[in-house]
Enzyme design. Sequence first.
Site, mmCIF file in Angstrom:
data_model
loop_
_atom_site.group_PDB
_atom_site.id
_atom_site.type_symbol
_atom_site.label_atom_id
_atom_site.label_comp_id
_atom_site.label_asym_id
_atom_site.label_seq_id
_atom_site.Cartn_x
_atom_site.Cartn_y
_atom_site.Cartn_z
ATOM 1 N N SER A 1 -6.834 1.302 1.218
ATOM 2 C CA SER A 1 -7.928 0.705 1.657
ATOM 3 C C SER A 1 -7.872 0.506 3.278
ATOM 4 C CB SER A 1 -8.111 -0.484 1.163
ATOM 5 O OG SER A 1 -9.317 -1.324 1.554
ATOM 6 N N TYR B 1 -17.199 3.033 7.522
ATOM 7 C CA TYR B 1 -15.896 2.887 7.177
ATOM 8 C C TYR B 1 -15.837 1.625 6.523
ATOM 9 C CZ TYR B 1 -10.751 2.505 8.335
ATOM 10 O OH TYR B 1 -9.592 2.539 7.989
ATOM 11 N N LYS C 1 -13.918 1.429 2.827
ATOM 12 C CA LYS C 1 -12.799 0.548 2.472
ATOM 13 C C LYS C 1 -12.713 -0.654 1.700
ATOM 14 C CE LYS C 1 -10.023 3.335 4.648
ATOM 15 N NZ LYS C 1 -9.186 4.403 4.088
#
Length: 279
Positions: free
Chosen positions: A138, A152, A156
């Site tokens: 992550s 993004y 994650k």
Amino acid sequence: MLNLINTGSSGLGLAYVDALTKAGAFVVNGDIQPPQTVAHPDHTVFVQCDVTSWEQQVEVFRVAREKSPNGRLDVVIANAGIYGPDVLDGLDDDEPQKPSIKLLDVNLVGVLYTAKLAGWHFHHDKTKDGDRCLILVSSIMGYIDTQGSSVYSAAKHGVRGVMTCLRRKGLVRVNCLAPWFIATSIMPKSFIESTGAQFRAKGVDFAITDDAVLAVARLVTDTSINGRTLGIVPRQLSPSGYMDLESDDFEEGEPLDKLQSVASSLIYGEFGASKGKGV
């Protein structure tokens, strides 16, 4: 001999390959591009792979099982990742443009493919000997707010969600890595210089590649760790350069602790949940 699958032809992934092969592990590296150098070629096999392709990931796992010195897989690291534009980029365009979701395909869908294949191979290993470990990558941006790419961040956060569900199933030992900014060769020098100056003004620095390697080694070798996230952080925050973020559980008695306890014990029946017959 420990047998691993990793995505590692550059950046942190390459550092993991180098360190693990140096320690005697046999590593299959599945990546789009081959590494420019191979430190221990007798302990490494490269398989070209775009992680967004299910078929190519299937091939990586097939080769890994075939080439494994002991015929099994011990550790899988879902390390592939890219950075990309924000969902709100292009607001001044005359017409709205469809945002790219490639970042989600690489950083989240690819991880889901890897998790499924790791679980399947672990489950079908007839030897059932030793520990089996799945490490999902992550990011600190999966735990904190950021002014960077929301796409993004979403990916994650999603990886974090994959881990927190899989840890409840008892089918694989699964953990996360959550790196802070680490200055690797894949970053532009101008970015490292400008960002580093901003960090130092705030009393922190980049995290360090060697500390990320040590965190991976800890997750691989310490079989007591399951369902945890190790953050790779500036040494100003932890002398070792990594720490358990302790952010995926809640204080006893808190509302979210109560809800988590109930949800994690539910039997979902026909609603599509795993029934313990595989991942």
